[in-house]
Motif scaffolding. Structure first.
Motif, PDB file in Angstrom:
ATOM      1  N   VAL A 204      -7.763  -2.372   1.651  1.00 51.51           N
ATOM      2  CA  VAL A 204      -7.169  -1.117   1.158  1.00 51.51           C
ATOM      3  C   VAL A 204      -6.194  -1.415   0.029  1.00 51.51           C
TER       4      VAL A 204
ATOM      5  N   VAL B 170     -11.158   6.786   3.341  1.00 48.85           N
ATOM      6  CA  VAL B 170     -11.419   5.646   4.219  1.00 48.85           C
ATOM      7  C   VAL B 170     -12.198   6.152   5.428  1.00 48.85           C
TER       8      VAL B 170
ATOM      9  N   PHE C  58      -2.230   2.655   8.783  1.00 49.54           N
ATOM     10  CA  PHE C  58      -1.994   3.825   7.935  1.00 49.54           C
ATOM     11  C   PHE C  58      -0.784   4.671   8.328  1.00 49.54           C
TER      12      PHE C  58
ATOM     13  N   LEU D  32     -14.101   3.803   0.861  1.00 46.03           N
ATOM     14  CA  LEU D  32     -14.210   2.564   1.629  1.00 46.03           C
ATOM     15  C   LEU D  32     -14.730   2.926   3.019  1.00 46.03           C
TER      16      LEU D  32
ATOM     17  N   LEU E  88      -8.405   8.507  -2.292  1.00 51.20           N
ATOM     18  CA  LEU E  88      -9.024   7.435  -1.508  1.00 51.20           C
ATOM     19  C   LEU E  88      -9.506   7.996  -0.187  1.00 51.20           C
TER      20      LEU E  88
ATOM     21  N   GLN F  77       0.758   4.006  -2.791  1.00 52.79           N
ATOM     22  CA  GLN F  77       0.441   5.385  -2.426  1.00 52.79           C
ATOM     23  C   GLN F  77       1.361   6.370  -3.123  1.00 52.79           C
TER      24      GLN F  77
ATOM     25  N   ILE G  15      -4.711  10.192   0.311  1.00 52.56           N
ATOM     26  CA  ILE G  15      -5.572   9.308   1.091  1.00 52.56           C
ATOM     27  C   ILE G  15      -5.961  10.055   2.359  1.00 52.56           C
TER      28      ILE G  15
ATOM     29  N   ILE H 271      -8.176   9.496   5.975  1.00 50.29           N
ATOM     30  CA  ILE H 271      -8.865   8.546   6.850  1.00 50.29           C
ATOM     31  C   ILE H 271      -9.728   9.331   7.823  1.00 50.29           C
TER      32      ILE H 271
ATOM     33  N   THR I 240       0.836  -1.197   0.000  1.00 52.43           N
ATOM     34  CA  THR I 240       0.000   0.000   0.000  1.00 52.43           C
ATOM     35  C   THR I 240       0.872   1.250   0.000  1.00 52.43           C
TER      36      THR I 240
ATOM     37  N   THR J 142      -8.022  -2.423  -3.111  1.00 53.36           N
ATOM     38  CA  THR J 142      -8.709  -1.277  -3.714  1.00 53.36           C
ATOM     39  C   THR J 142      -7.743  -0.440  -4.538  1.00 53.36           C
TER      40      THR J 142
END
Length: 280
Positions: A256, A73, A91, A177, A71, A60, A130, A132, A56, A259
């Motif tokens: 993750v 999350v 993460f 997600l 993305l 990234q 990304i 979160i 990941t 995806t």
């Protein structure tokens, strides 16, 4: 791609996805200690999790360089379900230039003066990043519903508004997600007691958590409705068994990674003539 949603083949982990329509499941029937999606011994599972996180991290970098996709999350769950722990374990190894965690707490007066999605929309990921969410816009169909803070008809309208908002993001290259971290009431009790016993964790203990715990069944009912009404093709919900922290991390890390692999991630084209550049 704009107007299209990535197809993600998760194999056995599809068992945790809430269908986009006609879900006949009940949250109360799902085992928070389930490990059947990836039934491996803990040491093997943790090694595989580390491998997924490393991949990941590699993906990234391409996501960031390409600056086309984003993305989002979403982490939701009862107190102590592991939202902070998931961010830390899954993460935090990612480059902070392109991965940010955002926590949504009790709305401030300026936030309450706007529509409930105002503060959320400002925090969605930019292209190449990304983000979160530690709690999210779903708090606005959970807490107000349980405590009667907002008229019921307004809460009912919010489900469709959330679906439209998330579709708007997805059609603008934000892949979404959503993970519901599913723990048992018994496990929550154990984790709250552990916080009290550990001097380094007491700062996390909030007496309000005990008050909210008394509304456990009401919250599970509110989550059931949110999962039923707001799992979509473009923003699926996953119910992640979270009584075992290592297994929770295993499932989320794999979803993750899968995806990101489903996106058309490529490095930008090289500038012409780079082979002729000489650095003195």
């Amino acid at each position: 791609m704009t107007g299209m949603f990535p197809v993600i083949n998760l194999g056995a982990l599809e068992r945790y996805r809430v269908p986009a329509a006609n879900w006949g499941g009940r949250l109360t029937d799902i085992d928070p200690a389930d490990r059947e999606g990836m039934p491996f011994p803990r040491p093997d599972a943790e090694a595989a999790t580390a491998s997924d996180i490393a991949e990941t991290d590699r993906l990234q970098e391409i996501l960031y360089a390409q600056a086309k996709h984003a993305l989002l999350v979403v982490l939701q769950g009862a107190d102590t379900s592991g939202k902070d722990g998931t961010i830390r374990k899954v993460f935090s190894p990612l480059n902070p230039l392109g991965a940010v965690a955002v926590a949504f707490k009790k709305p401030t007066p300026p936030e309450l003066a706007h529509d409930f999605l105002w503060r959320v929309h400002k925090a969605v990921p930019a292209a190449g990043t990304i983000v979160i969410f530690n709690r999210s816009h779903y708090e606005d169909v959970l807490v107000p519903r349980v405590h009667g803070l907002v008229p019921q008809d307004r809460i009912e309208a919010r489900y469709d508004q959330i679906n439209s908002f998330e579709r708007h993001l997805a059609e603008n290259d934000v892949t979404i997600l959503k993970f519901f971290l599913h723990i048992s009431r018994k496990e929550q009790k154990a984790r709250l007691q552990a916080r009290l016993k550990d001097p380094t964790k007491r700062w996390k203990f909030n007496p309000d958590d005990l008050a909210e715990r008394r509304h456990w069944d009401d919250y599970m009912s509110a989550y059931q409705t949110a999962l039923e009404r707001c799992s979509s093709e473009w923003a699926p919900w996953f119910i992640v068994p979270a009584d075992h922290k290592w297994y929770r991390n295993r499932v989320i890390a794999r979803i993750v990674r899968s995806t990101l692999e489903a996106l058309d991630l490529t490095y930008p084209p090289e500038m012409a003539g780079l082979d002729k550049v000489r650095i003195e």
